[in-house]
Design a protein around this motif. Structure first.
Motif, PDB file in Angstrom:
ATOM      1  N   SER A  72      -8.423  58.517 -87.820  1.00 42.39           N
ATOM      2  CA  SER A  72      -9.513  57.845 -88.529  1.00 42.39           C
ATOM      3  C   SER A  72      -8.975  56.909 -89.610  1.00 42.39           C
ATOM      4  O   SER A  72      -9.713  56.067 -90.126  1.00 42.39           O
ATOM      5  CB  SER A  72     -10.464  58.879 -89.135  1.00 42.39           C
ATOM      6  OG  SER A  72      -9.743  59.833 -89.873  1.00 42.39           O
ATOM      7  N   ASP A 112       3.194  60.909 -90.833  1.00 45.06           N
ATOM      8  CA  ASP A 112       2.293  60.230 -91.765  1.00 45.06           C
ATOM      9  C   ASP A 112       2.989  59.202 -92.658  1.00 45.06           C
ATOM     10  O   ASP A 112       2.375  58.245 -93.108  1.00 45.06           O
ATOM     11  CB  ASP A 112       1.564  61.258 -92.641  1.00 45.06           C
ATOM     12  CG  ASP A 112       0.570  62.089 -91.836  1.00 45.06           C
ATOM     13  OD1 ASP A 112      -0.142  61.499 -91.000  1.00 45.06           O
ATOM     14  OD2 ASP A 112       0.516  63.310 -92.035  1.00 45.06           O
ATOM     15  N   ASP A 158     -13.886  46.842 -90.140  1.00 39.97           N
ATOM     16  CA  ASP A 158     -13.713  45.610 -89.363  1.00 39.97           C
ATOM     17  C   ASP A 158     -14.128  45.796 -87.912  1.00 39.97           C
ATOM     18  O   ASP A 158     -14.137  44.850 -87.140  1.00 39.97           O
ATOM     19  CB  ASP A 158     -12.243  45.168 -89.417  1.00 39.97           C
ATOM     20  CG  ASP A 158     -11.275  46.271 -89.008  1.00 39.97           C
ATOM     21  OD1 ASP A 158     -11.566  47.457 -89.252  1.00 39.97           O
ATOM     22  OD2 ASP A 158     -10.222  45.948 -88.420  1.00 39.97           O
TER      23      ASP A 158
HETATM   24  N1  GTP Z   1      -9.111  48.354 -87.208  1.00 45.13           N
HETATM   25  C1  GTP Z   1      -8.709  49.210 -88.146  1.00 45.13           C
HETATM   26  N2  GTP Z   1      -7.762  50.096 -87.837  1.00 45.13           N
HETATM   27  C2  GTP Z   1      -7.380  50.958 -88.795  1.00 45.13           C
HETATM   28  C3  GTP Z   1      -7.933  50.954 -90.079  1.00 45.13           C
HETATM   29  N3  GTP Z   1      -7.340  51.941 -90.791  1.00 45.13           N
HETATM   30  C4  GTP Z   1      -6.461  52.531 -89.972  1.00 45.13           C
HETATM   31  N4  GTP Z   1      -6.479  51.929 -88.767  1.00 45.13           N
HETATM   32  C5  GTP Z   1      -5.662  52.234 -87.604  1.00 45.13           C
HETATM   33  O1  GTP Z   1      -5.978  53.513 -87.104  1.00 45.13           O
HETATM   34  C6  GTP Z   1      -4.838  54.148 -86.588  1.00 45.13           C
HETATM   35  C7  GTP Z   1      -4.643  55.512 -87.200  1.00 45.13           C
HETATM   36  O2  GTP Z   1      -4.370  55.377 -88.581  1.00 45.13           O
HETATM   37  P1  GTP Z   1      -3.767  56.576 -89.452  1.00 45.13           P
HETATM   38  O3  GTP Z   1      -3.796  56.153 -90.857  1.00 45.13           O
HETATM   39  O4  GTP Z   1      -2.483  57.034 -88.883  1.00 45.13           O
HETATM   40  O5  GTP Z   1      -4.858  57.685 -89.187  1.00 45.13           O
HETATM   41  P2  GTP Z   1      -4.812  59.227 -89.584  1.00 45.13           P
HETATM   42  O6  GTP Z   1      -6.204  59.642 -89.794  1.00 45.13           O
HETATM   43  O7  GTP Z   1      -3.867  59.465 -90.701  1.00 45.13           O
HETATM   44  O8  GTP Z   1      -4.228  59.855 -88.275  1.00 45.13           O
HETATM   45  P3  GTP Z   1      -3.669  61.350 -88.088  1.00 45.13           P
HETATM   46  O9  GTP Z   1      -2.841  61.706 -89.278  1.00 45.13           O
HETATM   47  O10 GTP Z   1      -2.880  61.243 -86.817  1.00 45.13           O
HETATM   48  O11 GTP Z   1      -4.864  62.226 -87.930  1.00 45.13           O
HETATM   49  C8  GTP Z   1      -3.706  53.191 -86.841  1.00 45.13           C
HETATM   50  O12 GTP Z   1      -3.493  52.439 -85.683  1.00 45.13           O
HETATM   51  C9  GTP Z   1      -4.204  52.320 -87.951  1.00 45.13           C
HETATM   52  O13 GTP Z   1      -3.610  51.033 -87.937  1.00 45.13           O
HETATM   53  C10 GTP Z   1      -8.924  49.985 -90.371  1.00 45.13           C
HETATM   54  O14 GTP Z   1      -9.480  49.897 -91.473  1.00 45.13           O
HETATM   55  N5  GTP Z   1      -9.279  49.142 -89.368  1.00 45.13           N
END
Ligand code: GTP
Ligand code: MG
Lengths: 525, 322, 137
Positions: free
Chosen positions: B64, B103, B201
């Motif tokens: 997310s 992370d 976005d």
């Molecule tokens: N389009 C878009 N993609 C995003 C945004 N924020 C994060 N992402 C994408 O979402 C994906 C997951 O992002 P992470 O920050 O690793 O998500 P996380 O929740 O920490 O994931 P886990 O730790 O695996 O649960 C990546 O490909 C990011 O580039 C955003 O605001 N817009």
């Protein structure tokens, strides 16, 4: 069609065997030309690029003197990543593995004393591809050759960078827009230019299976078609100029089936899904390179046999051009001797084996036909999945798959499965997990690029910066930034002006980064 | 634990860590993660020194954008002169006990800016956190880091345990989130102090926001919501858009807690939750010990229920120690 | 209680995007029960040193495919030493010619894993540089 062909025993053979659809017939499963290699051998394309532009120019001119007409350029890693030679991250990488290009002056040096109206140039570059194309145009025009006469190929396949090779600069959407801008620009102004070479090679090298390579690459191809159509082009305006680049790995019949399936899928989708009517839009042309990952550091001479068999699979699969790896590449850059043996391998296939006498000689083999069907079926499964993800659009499906890390996960799974099978001895790699005796003799000499290249290149860049008109550079860069901020503006004209003003690759990339942002990959281990 | 060149005792490490030596803080975290007598020693030493830092929990479905968001938050906090620390939790493999902790990849800018980031594996603990997390938070708190941001594991459903370990809980959702967490929406409302709709976005972000507001309306009508209706903010974490407002909202929540009884209550809740988790852990060990003395398949005349009751009697009588 | 898992920081130095090997190694180590802090592509000596310090890593694995190992590997070893982390062994993986191994060892690199190292060799070499027992299988 070429005159008659006889076997070593003197038996005359027909140019093709079997029933329609024959080679040259839709859906081109058996090849895109009726006569295939009897009419013309594949192009034996070997990569050149090292050190400074001057070093590579020397190689180019030698190549042209010995009758070649196709120049293939490898760029060094900083150039591929849109960094100037004096960027801190470029340390130790300038001029290694390819030529360093910072400004249009380097591009001019690269092609000095070469008539750009008479050669074809292939440039293996992706993230900064439109910037390099713009520089090429400027070099030609400053030398009196109009852009419309330029012929060549830009790799410019950004989608597989996110999926596999990881040489991206910006987030996916603006990057796809740059690809579309290039397609529009070349369709309008450079009719002999291939703006994208959709590449499965790197997907495979990253560890995918043949089935995945086929499916992901064609999906990327469809994505570019959709993007260009969405930008207002008619499919037959640009599709004839899209080409492909595949890997040829060791599972012989699977590879042959992959190439055949690729042609059939492309033809059907372009006609039925995207409404192409020009036959040239339906014919998938591709370049092949043998599988670098399959080369072993142990008993490196054995790689000569691997490369030969992989090259043969590419030829029997109907490739339009072929690059054979040098046997010592698992260690470092290939030595000249090893590169020569690699070229000789192609010549043996072309002139000694007789496989060029009959088009698609494996067509009709129950196994090969089954394999072709099976790979097509598996690819169609992937397309359905991507369409679902993208609510009917392959382009959106591919972007979603990049965003969620789906492609990377699929590839990583395959890479790990293969590794486990090798470790468990379920898959034999000769000289690695079986038949290992005799590994004492490692590949001997290694080509090294000396450190001076880096200093020399930095000095060149410095000199260009001091000689140019900074005001003009600023104005040009401002125009690039303004264009980038407007999605429906084609950036290429602004990039051409920036190149003309002697802005560097790194400066242009920085400006674009300011508008587009950067990209951090979705980590899938 | 493995012998190391740096084998200072916990007290020495703590003094050094409080003096700003990052490696000493990192060593203390390793000790806490390992557990055992040394970890208890660290807990004893850090308990009286902690309680000052604001603890922010970030949870949300996998992918997310939690790490991306935390990365930007930590960068901004550091640039503003703060000393944030991040504890980022990822799952351990139940089969091998190993883990891939990824992370940090999204927190590179925060690292460069000087934030302290620690990746933690769950090591068999459920609920999206590792058993050691409250202890790790205490160490970081005692070392002067503030705020301390805890990113939970991203699991199929939003994990709510983090709420019991944090002062402020941020729930990250994305367009299309509604389908993914259907079953757990009620739980979400209960724990969230702030909702962030990330990936603004992307198409569907407005729907996600509306969906959330509607749920909050409904829970207000039914009276199940607390006094403070959580705000719903939008971000595009990858571009850093909207993150300043998240930061302001998080700080505002902390101020409001501190102004009333909120902070005291949450700290009490955090304390209780840790006691409960530790007790559960101890009991599990004790049960394991008890059962090792029992014949496989039980005694012929005794039902399983009766056997459990008999053993529980022994446990409660203090006859066994875990 | 079982011992604390070995913690390994894995990173790729250089501008190229060849991370297949690094990913496979990450999985091999995870499957051997280790905790892998994965930093991924295009790291610098600074980000690596920060991670090793904050993650209290037992060992750091660096993958390189840019033929820059003779320049970059000693930089990493020095940077770790400057940060007081010289007890954390550095393992280099990637395309490293046999003839360069001596120079790398002299520069303080604890082990080198060439292309084609098996899973068992990868795990054994991490354990070996930590002075732990080699695996039995
Ligand atoms: N389009 C878009 N993609 C995003 C945004 N924020 C994060 N992402 C994408 O979402 C994906 C997951 O992002 P992470 O920050 O690793 O998500 P996380 O929740 O920490 O994931 P886990 O730790 O695996 O649960 C990546 O490909 C990011 O580039 C955003 O605001 N817009
Ligand atoms: Mg995360």
């Amino acid at each position: 069609m070429n005159d008659e062909h006889r076997t070593l025993s003197g038996i005359p053979v027909d140019p093709v065997y079997g029933e329609a659809p024959l080679p040259g017939d839709f859906p081109y499963t058996r090849g895109i030309h009726p006569g295939m290699y009897r009419d013309r051998h594949w192009t034996m394309r070997m990569f050149a690029g090292f050190g400074t532009a001057t070093d590579t120019n020397g190689r180019f001119r030698e190549l042209l003197r010995s009758g070649g007409t196709g120049l293939s350029t490898a760029f060094d890693m900083p150039t591929l990543m849109g960094r100037d030679s004096d960027h801190p991250l470029s340390l130790g990488e300038v001029g290694r593995g390819g030529v360093a290009v910072d400004t249009v002056e380097d591009m001019a040096g690269l092609f000095a004393d070469i008539d750009l109206g008479a050669v074809t140039t292939s440039m293996t570059i992706n993230g900064p591809a439109p910037i390099l194309l713009a520089m090429y145009v400027v070099v030609a025009e400053e030398g009196g050759v109009e852009r419309a006469r330029l012929a060549g190929t830009l790799q410019n396949d950004i989608l597989k960078e996110y999926q596999a090779q990881k040489e991206y600069l910006f987030p996916p959407r603006p990057s796809v827009r740059l690809v579309t801008d290039t397609i529009r620009f070349t369709a309008a102004e450079m009719p002999h230019w291939n703006p994208v070479s959709v590449s499965g090679y790197h997907i495979r090298e990253a560890g995918s299976t043949a089935a995945q390579e086929l499916a992901f690459t064609l999906a990327n191809g469809f994505a570019y078609v959709e993007a260009a159509v969405a930008a207002g082009l008619a499919v037959d305006e640009f599709a004839p100029r899209l080409s492909f680049f595949f890997n040829s790995h060791s599972d012989f019949f699977e590879e042959v089936g992959k190439f055949r399936a690729a042609r059939r899928i492309w033809a059907r989708w372009l006609r039925d899904r995207y409404g192409a009517t020009d036959e040239r839009s339906l014919k998938l042309r591709f370049h092949t390179q043998t599988a670098g990952v399959s080369l072993t550091a142990q008993q490196p001479e054995v790689n000569i046999a691997r490369v030969a068999l992989q090259a043969l699979a590419g030829v029997l699969g109907g490739t339009q051009s072929l690059h054979t790896d040098a046997y010592d590449e698992a260690h470092a850059l290939p030595t000249e001797d090893a590169a020569r043996i690699a070229l000789r391998t192609q010549q043996v296939i072309a002139h000694e084996t007789g496989v060029t006498g009959v088009a698609d000689p494996l067509g009709g083999s129950t196994y090969v036909e089954w394999m072709t069907d099976e790979l097509e079926r598996r690819a169609e499964e992937v397309f359905s999945r991507l369409e679902d993800e993208g609510a009917g659009s392959i382009l959106e499906g591919v972007l979603a798959g990049i965003d969620s890390g789906w492609f990377m996960r699929e590839i990583a799974e395959s890479a790990y499965r293969f590794e486990r099978e090798v470790n468990a001895g379920e898959r034999i790699i000769v000289g690695v997990n079986a038949f290992t005796e005799g590994d004492e003799g490692r590949a001997g000499r290694l080509l090294r690029i000396d450190q001076d290249t880096e200093d020399l290149q930095r000095k060149r860049l410095d000199a260009v910066r001091r000689a140019r008109d900074d005001g003009a550079v600023r104005t040009a860069l401002e125009r690039v930034a303004a264009g980038a901020a407007q999605p429906d503006v084609n950036l290429l004209p602004a990039l051409v002006e920036a190149a003309r003003a002697r802005a560097s690759v790194g400066e242009v990339v920085d400006v674009l980064e300011g508008v587009f942002g950067t990209y951090v990959e979705t980590v899938v281990v | 634990m493995r012998p190391r060149a740096d084998d200072r005792a916990p007290a020495g490490l703590l003094a050094a860590a409080r003096g700003g030596e990052r490696r000493a803080a990192a060593r203390l975290l390793t000790i806490v993660e390992h557990g055992g007598p040394a970890a208890e020693e660290v807990a004893e030493a850090t308990h009286p020194l902690s309680g000052g830092a604001h603890v922010v929990g970030i949870t949300g479905a996998p992918g997310s954008g939690k790490s991306t968001l935390v990365g930007v938050l930590a960068t901004r906090l550091t640039e503003a002169g703060g000393r944030p620390a991040v504890v980022a939790v990822d799952p351990s493999s139940p089969l091998t006990g190993g883990a891939i902790l990824g992370d940090r990849v999204r927190m590179e800018a925060a690292t460069a800016a000087g934030a302290f980031i620690r990746s933690v594996a769950t090591r068999g603990h459920g609920g999206g956190l590792a058993l050691s997390v409250p202890g790790s938070v205490r160490v970081l708190d005692a070392c002067g880091f503030d705020p301390i941001v805890v990113e939970t594991v991203g699991v199929g459903q939003v994990e709510v345990d983090v709420a019991a370990a944090a002062d402020t809980t941020v729930v990250v959702v994305t367009p299309g989130w509604g389908d993914a967490v259907q079953a757990n929406k009620a739980g979400l409302l209960e724990v969230a102090d702030l909702f962030v709709v990330n990936k603004d976005d992307r198409p569907g972000a407005d729907d996600a926001r509306r969906d959330l507001e509607l749920m909050l309306d409904l829970s207000e009508v039914s009276g199940s919501a607390g006094d403070d209706r959580p705000a719903v903010l939008s971000t595009t974490a990858t571009a850093g858009d909207g993150v300043d407002r998240v930061l302001a909202a998080v700080e505002d929540h902390h101020r409001r807690l501190a102004a009333g009884r909120g902070l005291v209550e949450r700290r009490a809740r955090r304390y209780d939750a840790e006691v409960r988790a530790r007790l559960g852990h101890l009991l599990e060990d004790a049960v394991g010990h008890l059962l090792t003395g029992e014949p496989a398949g039980g005694r012929s005349s005794e039902t399983p229920v009766a056997a459990a009751r008999r053993l529980a009697g022994r446990l409660l009588a203090g006859g066994e120690h875990g | 209680m079982a011992g604390t898992p070995i913690r390994v920081v894995l990173a790729k130095l250089g501008l190229d995007g060849h991370d297949r090997g690094l990913k496979v190694v990450a999985r091999i180590l995870r499957d051997a029960g280790m905790e892998v802090v994965y930093l991924g592509l295009r790291q610098t000596t600074d980000t690596i040193v920060d991670a090793v310090e904050q993650e209290d890593a037992d060992v750091v694995g660096i993958s390189m495919h840019n033929a820059g190992h003779l320049t970059l590997a000693p930089l990493i070893v020095c940077a770790l030493a400057e940060a007081g982390l010289d007890d954390v062994p550095v393992v280099i993986g990637g395309i490293v010619p046999e003839e360069d191994r001596g120079e790398l060892a002299a520069a303080g690199v604890a082990a080198v894993l060439g292309p084609g190292a098996s899973a068992a060799e990868v795990v054994a070499s991490v354990r070996a540089v930590l002075g732990a027992d080699a695996p039995t299988s």
